[in-house]
Design a protein around this motif. Structure first.
Motif, mmCIF file in Angstrom:
data_model
loop_
_atom_site.group_PDB
_atom_site.id
_atom_site.type_symbol
_atom_site.label_atom_id
_atom_site.label_comp_id
_atom_site.label_asym_id
_atom_site.label_seq_id
_atom_site.Cartn_x
_atom_site.Cartn_y
_atom_site.Cartn_z
ATOM 1 N N ILE A 1 26.237 43.585 72.670
ATOM 2 C CA ILE A 1 26.461 42.092 71.334
ATOM 3 C C ILE A 1 27.665 41.376 71.871
ATOM 4 N N GLY A 2 28.215 40.446 71.560
ATOM 5 C CA GLY A 2 29.348 39.724 70.988
ATOM 6 C C GLY A 2 29.739 39.126 72.019
ATOM 7 N N GLY A 3 30.996 38.140 71.881
ATOM 8 C CA GLY A 3 31.153 38.000 73.089
ATOM 9 C C GLY A 3 30.802 35.783 72.930
ATOM 10 N N SER A 4 31.745 34.832 73.325
ATOM 11 C CA SER A 4 31.478 33.874 72.949
ATOM 12 C C SER A 4 30.038 32.939 73.456
ATOM 13 N N HIS A 5 29.388 34.200 74.468
ATOM 14 C CA HIS A 5 27.656 33.391 75.040
ATOM 15 C C HIS A 5 26.303 34.545 73.818
ATOM 16 N N TYR A 6 27.082 35.283 73.376
ATOM 17 C CA TYR A 6 26.376 35.878 72.289
ATOM 18 C C TYR A 6 26.098 35.473 71.247
ATOM 19 N N HIS A 7 25.067 35.005 71.212
ATOM 20 C CA HIS A 7 24.261 34.369 69.801
ATOM 21 C C HIS A 7 23.547 34.869 69.394
ATOM 22 N N GLN A 8 23.784 35.229 67.399
ATOM 23 C CA GLN A 8 22.539 35.397 66.512
ATOM 24 C C GLN A 8 21.263 35.015 65.906
ATOM 25 N N LEU A 9 20.528 35.494 65.597
ATOM 26 C CA LEU A 9 19.339 34.555 65.003
ATOM 27 C C LEU A 9 19.065 35.160 63.978
ATOM 28 N N ALA A 10 19.627 35.533 62.306
ATOM 29 C CA ALA A 10 18.313 36.285 61.644
ATOM 30 C C ALA A 10 17.774 35.858 61.182
ATOM 31 N N LEU A 11 16.315 36.345 61.196
ATOM 32 C CA LEU A 11 15.061 35.610 60.352
ATOM 33 C C LEU A 11 15.051 36.232 59.152
ATOM 34 N N SER A 12 14.471 35.208 58.671
ATOM 35 C CA SER A 12 14.436 35.614 57.369
ATOM 36 C C SER A 12 13.078 34.935 56.914
ATOM 37 N N PRO A 13 12.510 35.457 55.923
ATOM 38 C CA PRO A 13 11.124 35.896 55.410
ATOM 39 C C PRO A 13 10.697 34.540 55.188
ATOM 40 N N LEU A 14 9.169 33.980 55.671
ATOM 41 C CA LEU A 14 9.144 32.792 55.669
ATOM 42 C C LEU A 14 9.342 31.788 53.668
ATOM 43 N N GLY A 15 10.322 30.878 53.575
ATOM 44 C CA GLY A 15 10.570 30.352 52.332
ATOM 45 C C GLY A 15 8.895 30.136 51.475
ATOM 46 N N GLU A 16 8.894 30.306 50.131
ATOM 47 C CA GLU A 16 7.588 29.777 49.730
ATOM 48 C C GLU A 16 6.640 28.641 49.844
ATOM 49 N N GLU A 17 7.023 27.841 50.167
ATOM 50 C CA GLU A 17 6.625 26.347 50.640
ATOM 51 C C GLU A 17 5.725 26.385 51.894
ATOM 52 N N ALA A 18 6.496 27.228 53.145
ATOM 53 C CA ALA A 18 5.845 27.741 54.243
ATOM 54 C C ALA A 18 4.916 28.827 54.062
#
Length: 724
Positions: free
Chosen positions: A478-495
């Motif tokens: 991980i790391g570098g300008s070509h690395y991207h991280q998507l932190a997935l959270s629990p669903l919101g109340e409506e979802a």
């Protein structure tokens, strides 16, 4: 001289060990068929097996049948010593008609045959991180999911059974050449047990106790020679992952109802948890459109010859694999090639497992492709890709497990890294593609090293390297300008509401149930689906998904065993102090303040508590609710609190409840009336009924006083206006 079996020191001219009775004569037992050969022979004169490693095998201490890391875990973990509740799979195995074999072979040779059987069983069980906790004379009892919890304990038990059975069939074939018939039978059952030590300091065994263990033993007794018999509870956990044959209900001594049983036949087509959901029909992906749009944008950048890496990170059950599945289905619909690698939890101990799956995908090899066909395909495709790859053919075959040496190094070598870098660049430069690594937190070490090589080679290609993993995995790439991280959270109340509506339906009888599911599952899509599936399986819900109606009143939502095992495994990965504090907090309740936790845990006024609280926040078990005037914390997920509470034995929970009640009396001395009901609850849970009754009376008096005060206010006459 020392006995090669029990290491007892004997006199020089002794022929047999005075402690275990083993022969001390200079002869070598064949590791394959157990035939006794004269010392100095290089090959067995009965089956032709090499005897070069037989001497090393004879040096094995038969008592050391538990891996060192498990021994250390048992001896250094308070919960393992004191006992705890766990979801496990119990495996029993024994030799069929062992008395006849023992009589025919004689004590010495039978000992050697049995030792070889135990070695095969031990290897299969330990390979999948099971624990042999008992030798049963001519068999073994093994646990999967204890002392270290595993969310896939049933699958590990089945893999171990198939692996051991395959080796035992080969060994039986060698014995058959000598006129000996050997067969083993096995039984597996899954459920909740109490595990811990039994005995004293001079002799301590780690074992499991409970109804689940007895049924597993009965399954082994009912199994036919050479077969593995499962209960329905195990079969439900491994359905699709293995080929099963329903052999009908069986009557079990000591069990009132018949138990449906299944024979384990082999490995099934299912590889991941989502494969099973796909067979039932995947639920609609809800609340993730923003994330999918973001992934589409990264894919567009990678297709412009600026290869990208994306890490999707999130806790178990939050929907990482489901999101990635939806994304790669969209990629395939656009004609973009996708190479998938799925890392099973037991694969962390199997070198090259993940890279082997990747290579098979690149070469288009089906699971049942014969070894000769694999060799031809690999050679043809490598040479077509680059004529200079001729020397790399043996290396690739070793990774695929069909090399001439039959051995694979446990770590990546410079030659392997050089090949993988060149191979990946040639495969990826000319056309766009997606390389998907599912559950990367379970990748084996050798494969992880090569993924790092691939990640470093992504730049300048049209490849998107997509991986999902849990927060505890910290990959080196991980790391570098070509690395991207998507932190997935629990669903919101409506979802979350929308998902529950999709799963349950809109029948009026479901309103209260929907609210309870939402509160309990905390926005986790997997937990939500598992709770609904468990309710439907138990008969509490009638109808079909999206159109259920409530059949019986729901007093309490049972915790699905799949969710319980998953969270227990997560808790077990904590250090001892963090796990202990988590369990203490679970007894206090879903929300608690730091002074109360400090008083009950006994960590004192130093920095110990702060350090452990920091760990539990970093690992996302706790969240800080209020910082002042005194810090207050809450469990980040309600089900973690429930699993941490239920895993403790009743005796320990009672002790902690009593400690909480005592601490509340001390720390809330200025507001005892306000906390009387809570104090009464903890005294009652501790078993101290007299104390509980005393505080209940105090709570009742306070409520009565409040009501009287309210009525007094209502009856008070209006104040006359002042004269002016």
């Amino acid at each position: 001289m020392r006995c090669p079996h029990c290491r007892h020191e004997t006199r020089e001219r002794a022929r047999f060990c005075g402690t275990c009775g083993a022969s001390l004569e200079s002869r070598v037992s064949c590791p394959r068929c157990a035939t006794i050969n004269p010392l100095g022979q290089k090959f067995c004169d009965a089956c032709g097996e090499s005897l070069s490693s037989a001497g090393g095998a004879s040096e094995r201490d038969a008592r050391a049948y538990t891996p060192r890391y498990l021994v250390e875990r048992i001896l250094t973990t308070r919960s393992a010593l004191e006992g705890e509740r766990k979801q496990v799979s119990v495996l029993f195995a024994d030799v069929v008609d062992s008395m006849r074999l023992a009589e025919r072979l004689g004590a010495e040779e039978w000992h050697r045959v049995l030792d070889r059987i135990f070695a095969i069983l031990s290897a299969g069980i330990h390979r999948f991180e099971g624990t042999i906790n008992q030798f049963t004379g001519d068999g073994v009892m093994a646990l999967f999911g204890a002392p270290v919890a595993h969310e896939d304990h049933a699958r590990r038990a089945c893999h171990a059974a198939l692996s051991a059975m395959s080796e035992l069939h080969a060994y039986a074939g060698a014995l058959r050449a000598r006129g000996l018939e050997l067969s083993v039978r096995m039984g597996i059952n899954s459920g909740e047990v109490v595990v811990g030590k039994i005995g004293d300091d001079l002799r301590m065994d780690y074992t499991a106790q409970g109804h689940c263990v007895g049924i597993a033993a009965r399954m082994q007794q009912l199994a036919a020679a050479g077969t593995v018999l499962l209960t329905e509870s195990t079969a439900q956990l491994v359905e699709g992952f293995f080929a099963l044959a329903d052999v009908g209900p069986r009557s079990i001594k000591g069990v009132s109802a018949e138990i449906r049983t299944f024979e384990l036949r082999g490995v099934g087509p299912r590889r991941t948890r989502l494969d099973g959901s796909a067979l039932r029909g995947l639920s609609r992906l809800i609340g993730r459109e923003t994330e999918l749009t973001w992934l589409d944008g990264i894919l567009t950048r990678s297709m412009e010859s600026t290869g990208q890496i994306v890490g999707v990170i999130g806790e178990a059950g939050v929907g990482k694999s489901r999101l990635c599945l939806e994304f790669i289905q969209r990629c395939r619909a656009r004609g973009i090639p996708v190479h998938e690698v799925h890392c099973p939890s037991h694969g962390a101990t199997v070198p090259w497992l993940a890279i082997r799956e990747l290579m098979r995908g690149y070469f288009g090899l089906a699971p049942d492709t014969a070894a000769d066909s694999i060799r031809r395909t690999v050679e043809q495709q490598l040479l077509a890709l680059d004529a200079g790859f001729a020397s790399a053919v043996p290396l690739v075959l070793e990774i695929l497990g069909i090399g001439d040496s039959g051995q694979r190094p446990a770590r990546a070598t410079p030659q392997t890294a050089t090949f993988m870098r060149r191979f990946f660049r040639l495969q990826s430069t000319s056309q766009p593609g997606v390389l998907f690594l599912d559950d990367a937190h379970w990748i084996d070490r050798a494969s992880d090293e090569l993924v790092q090589v691939i990640a470093a080679s992504v730049r300048g290609t049209q490849t998107l390297l997509l991986a999902n993993f849990r927060p505890e995995y910290k990959p080196a790439w991980i790391g570098g300008s070509h690395y991207h991280q998507l932190a997935l959270s629990p669903l919101g109340e409506e979802a979350s509401r929308e998902l529950v509506r999709d799963l349950l339906g809109s029948d009026g009888s479901l309103d209260e149930l929907s609210a309870r599911i939402l509160e309990r599952t905390g926005g986790s899509p997997f937990f939500t689906e598992e709770v609904v599936t468990a309710l439907a399986a138990s008969g509490s819900l009638l109808g079909e998904r999206g159109a259920y109606r409530l059949a019986t009143p729901i007093e309490g939502l049972a915790l699905p065993v799949t969710v319980q095992a998953l969270l227990a495994a997560r808790i077990d990965r904590l250090g001892e102090r963090a796990k202990d504090l988590l369990q203490v907090a679970a007894v206090i309740g879903k929300q608690f303040d730091e002074p109360l936790l400090r008083e009950v845990s006994g960590l004192g006024d130093g920095h110990d508590l702060d350090a452990v609280l920091g760990v539990l926040q970093d690992e996302e078990f706790f969240r800080l609710v209020t910082l002042s005037p005194k810090p207050e914390y809450a469990f980040k997920h309600p089900l973690v609190c429930e699993v941490a509470y239920l895993s403790q034995l009743g005796e320990r929970r009672a002790q902690v409840h009593a400690a909480v009640a005592t601490a509340l009396e001390k720390l809330r001395s200025d507001r005892l009336g306000e906390y009387a009901s809570l104090i009464a609850h903890h005294w009652e849970a501790s078993g101290m009924r007299f104390e509980a009754a005393r505080w209940k009376r105090r709570a009742a008096l306070r409520v009565a006083n409040i009501k009287v005060g309210v009525r007094g206010v209502r009856r008070r006459p209006a104040r006359p206006p002042e004269n002016g």
